[in-house]
Design a protein around this motif. Structure first.
Motif, PDB file in Angstrom:
ATOM      1  N   PRO A 109       7.418  -2.809 -12.294  1.00 39.55           N
ATOM      2  CA  PRO A 109       8.033  -3.674 -13.316  1.00 39.55           C
ATOM      3  C   PRO A 109       9.537  -3.881 -13.111  1.00 39.55           C
ATOM      4  CG  PRO A 109       6.663  -1.980 -14.341  1.00 39.55           C
ATOM      5  CD  PRO A 109       6.726  -1.672 -12.873  1.00 39.55           C
ATOM      6  N   ASP A 110      10.207  -2.923 -12.482  1.00 41.20           N
ATOM      7  CA  ASP A 110      11.653  -3.018 -12.272  1.00 41.20           C
ATOM      8  C   ASP A 110      11.998  -3.522 -10.876  1.00 41.20           C
ATOM      9  OD1 ASP A 110      10.488  -0.266 -11.852  1.00 41.20           O
ATOM     10  OD2 ASP A 110      12.366  -0.039 -10.755  1.00 41.20           O
ATOM     11  N   MET A 111      11.040  -4.150 -10.222  1.00 37.78           N
ATOM     12  CA  MET A 111      11.243  -4.648  -8.868  1.00 37.78           C
ATOM     13  C   MET A 111      10.902  -6.136  -8.825  1.00 37.78           C
ATOM     14  SD  MET A 111      12.209  -4.097  -5.836  1.00 37.78           S
ATOM     15  CE  MET A 111      12.408  -2.350  -5.725  1.00 37.78           C
ATOM     16  N   THR A 112      11.496  -6.828  -7.904  1.00 37.34           N
ATOM     17  CA  THR A 112      11.222  -8.254  -7.725  1.00 37.34           C
ATOM     18  C   THR A 112       9.744  -8.478  -7.430  1.00 37.34           C
ATOM     19  OG1 THR A 112      13.435  -8.525  -6.822  1.00 37.34           O
ATOM     20  CG2 THR A 112      11.858 -10.274  -6.335  1.00 37.34           C
ATOM     21  N   GLU A 113       9.173  -9.474  -8.077  1.00 38.81           N
ATOM     22  CA  GLU A 113       7.792  -9.852  -7.803  1.00 38.81           C
ATOM     23  C   GLU A 113       7.699 -10.229  -6.323  1.00 38.81           C
ATOM     24  OE1 GLU A 113       3.988  -9.966  -8.632  1.00 38.81           O
ATOM     25  OE2 GLU A 113       5.448  -9.606 -10.232  1.00 38.81           O
ATOM     26  N   GLY A 114       6.652  -9.749  -5.660  1.00 37.20           N
ATOM     27  CA  GLY A 114       6.506 -10.015  -4.230  1.00 37.20           C
ATOM     28  C   GLY A 114       7.055  -8.887  -3.363  1.00 37.20           C
ATOM     29  N   CYS A 115       7.557  -7.827  -4.000  1.00 37.95           N
ATOM     30  CA  CYS A 115       7.984  -6.625  -3.278  1.00 37.95           C
ATOM     31  C   CYS A 115       7.023  -5.508  -3.666  1.00 37.95           C
ATOM     32  CB  CYS A 115       9.424  -6.236  -3.645  1.00 37.95           C
ATOM     33  SG  CYS A 115      10.673  -7.371  -3.048  1.00 37.95           S
ATOM     34  N   GLU A 116       5.896  -5.474  -2.960  1.00 33.93           N
ATOM     35  CA  GLU A 116       4.893  -4.466  -3.266  1.00 33.93           C
ATOM     36  C   GLU A 116       5.450  -3.080  -2.972  1.00 33.93           C
ATOM     37  OE1 GLU A 116       1.220  -5.327  -1.291  1.00 33.93           O
ATOM     38  OE2 GLU A 116       0.956  -7.198  -2.385  1.00 33.93           O
ATOM     39  N   GLU A 117       5.082  -2.130  -3.823  1.00 34.79           N
ATOM     40  CA  GLU A 117       5.560  -0.753  -3.678  1.00 34.79           C
ATOM     41  C   GLU A 117       5.208  -0.232  -2.292  1.00 34.79           C
ATOM     42  OE1 GLU A 117       7.568   2.633  -4.732  1.00 34.79           O
ATOM     43  OE2 GLU A 117       7.519   0.681  -5.686  1.00 34.79           O
ATOM     44  N   LYS A 118       6.176   0.382  -1.654  1.00 35.74           N
ATOM     45  CA  LYS A 118       5.955   0.937  -0.320  1.00 35.74           C
ATOM     46  C   LYS A 118       6.740   2.225  -0.193  1.00 35.74           C
ATOM     47  CE  LYS A 118       9.744  -1.449   1.984  1.00 35.74           C
ATOM     48  NZ  LYS A 118      10.171  -2.144   3.167  1.00 35.74           N
ATOM     49  N   ILE A 119       6.401   2.952   0.809  1.00 33.78           N
ATOM     50  CA  ILE A 119       7.140   4.182   1.111  1.00 33.78           C
ATOM     51  C   ILE A 119       7.086   4.342   2.623  1.00 33.78           C
ATOM     52  CG2 ILE A 119       5.247   5.837   0.958  1.00 33.78           C
ATOM     53  CD1 ILE A 119       7.162   7.571  -0.770  1.00 33.78           C
ATOM     54  N   ASP A 120       8.207   4.704   3.205  1.00 31.25           N
ATOM     55  CA  ASP A 120       8.226   4.917   4.645  1.00 31.25           C
ATOM     56  C   ASP A 120       9.064   6.149   4.954  1.00 31.25           C
ATOM     57  OD1 ASP A 120      10.926   4.090   4.544  1.00 31.25           O
ATOM     58  OD2 ASP A 120      10.449   2.057   5.181  1.00 31.25           O
ATOM     59  N   ILE A 121       9.053   6.541   6.198  1.00 33.68           N
ATOM     60  CA  ILE A 121       9.731   7.774   6.599  1.00 33.68           C
ATOM     61  C   ILE A 121      11.234   7.692   6.351  1.00 33.68           C
ATOM     62  CG2 ILE A 121      10.014   7.196   9.042  1.00 33.68           C
ATOM     63  CD1 ILE A 121       9.008  10.649   7.657  1.00 33.68           C
ATOM     64  N   ASP A 122      11.835   6.519   6.551  1.00 35.21           N
ATOM     65  CA  ASP A 122      13.281   6.389   6.315  1.00 35.21           C
ATOM     66  C   ASP A 122      13.622   6.600   4.843  1.00 35.21           C
ATOM     67  OD1 ASP A 122      13.921   5.953   8.972  1.00 35.21           O
ATOM     68  OD2 ASP A 122      13.733   3.777   8.799  1.00 35.21           O
ATOM     69  N   PHE A 123      12.821   6.069   3.938  1.00 41.47           N
ATOM     70  CA  PHE A 123      13.057   6.256   2.508  1.00 41.47           C
ATOM     71  C   PHE A 123      12.864   7.727   2.130  1.00 41.47           C
ATOM     72  CE2 PHE A 123      11.554   5.724  -2.027  1.00 41.47           C
ATOM     73  CZ  PHE A 123      12.821   5.457  -2.547  1.00 41.47           C
ATOM     74  N   LEU A 124      11.828   8.357   2.659  1.00 42.09           N
ATOM     75  CA  LEU A 124      11.602   9.778   2.375  1.00 42.09           C
ATOM     76  C   LEU A 124      12.758  10.634   2.898  1.00 42.09           C
ATOM     77  CD1 LEU A 124       7.778  10.031   3.111  1.00 42.09           C
ATOM     78  CD2 LEU A 124       8.895  10.057   0.864  1.00 42.09           C
ATOM     79  N   LYS A 125      13.270  10.310   4.076  1.00 39.58           N
ATOM     80  CA  LYS A 125      14.430  11.036   4.618  1.00 39.58           C
ATOM     81  C   LYS A 125      15.658  10.823   3.742  1.00 39.58           C
ATOM     82  CE  LYS A 125      13.539  10.933   9.600  1.00 39.58           C
ATOM     83  NZ  LYS A 125      14.018  10.319  10.840  1.00 39.58           N
ATOM     84  N   TRP A 126      15.855   9.579   3.273  1.00 39.75           N
ATOM     85  CA  TRP A 126      17.006   9.278   2.412  1.00 39.75           C
ATOM     86  C   TRP A 126      16.944  10.134   1.151  1.00 39.75           C
ATOM     87  CZ3 TRP A 126      17.616   6.909  -2.450  1.00 39.75           C
ATOM     88  CH2 TRP A 126      18.946   6.582  -2.777  1.00 39.75           C
ATOM     89  N   ILE A 127      15.751  10.223   0.549  1.00 39.91           N
ATOM     90  CA  ILE A 127      15.595  11.060  -0.641  1.00 39.91           C
ATOM     91  C   ILE A 127      15.831  12.527  -0.289  1.00 39.91           C
ATOM     92  CG2 ILE A 127      13.950  11.913  -2.363  1.00 39.91           C
ATOM     93  CD1 ILE A 127      12.615   9.122  -2.262  1.00 39.91           C
TER      94      ILE A 127
END
Length: 169
Positions: A109-127
């Motif tokens: 709901p807090d993301m632009t329509e057309g940006c399906e939720e995703k997760i990748d190794i770079d995002f996990l490393k950033w966290i």
């Protein structure tokens, strides 16, 4: 609290808290992810993004959630309150993975329509490295700032307790 900046690691719950606080205080909420990301995870032009954020900050009241280094300093100069969700990395990682499954195949709901939720190794490393690499810089900026109200919340339970103490008057 009229101009509130909400920052913290991915997965901390910035957008959720922003919405809850906005409802409680009757202040408009803006999610930087929605402003920056266009459908298909296409990034905005940096100048257009900065310009949009500057326009929002010209308003009398706002809650802006998100990190985005490119506008951090100007947002810190304009806000009267910073809420920093400074949670343990495992809390944020767990929440980010949970969010991925909750919104699989659709946009949050807090993301632009057309940006399906995703997760990748770079995002996990950033966290994973957020508290080591990014939080110290933010904490130093907060120490050097003249912001009236700096709230550092270190766990979801402390955040819930703090939110329950916030008055709408």
């Amino acid at each position: 609290m009229k101009k509130i900046l909400l920052i913290g690691s991915g997965g901390a719950g910035k957008s959720t808290l922003a919405k809850q606080l906005g409802k409680k205080l009757s202040i408009p909420v803006y999610h930087l992810d929605t402003i920056f990301w266009k459908p298909g995870w296409t990034p905005s032009d940096q100048e257009m993004f900065r310009s949009e954020v500057e326009e929002l900050m010209a308003e009398d009241e706002w809650i802006i959630d998100g990190n985005f280094r490119s506008t951090m300093d100007s947002r810190l100069q304009q806000c009267d309150t910073v809420i920093f969700l400074h949670y343990p990395r495992w809390t944020c990682l767990r929440r980010a993975v949970k969010r991925r499954f909750m919104y699989h195949g659709k946009s949050r709901p807090d993301m632009t329509e057309g940006c399906e939720e995703k997760i990748d190794i770079d995002f996990l490393k950033w966290i994973y490295f957020y508290n080591d690499r990014h939080a110290p810089e933010i904490l130093e900026k907060l120490r050097q700032s003249n912001i009236e109200n700096v709230i550092i919340l270190k766990s979801p339970s402390k955040t819930a307790k703090w939110l329950s103490s916030v008055s709408s008057s």
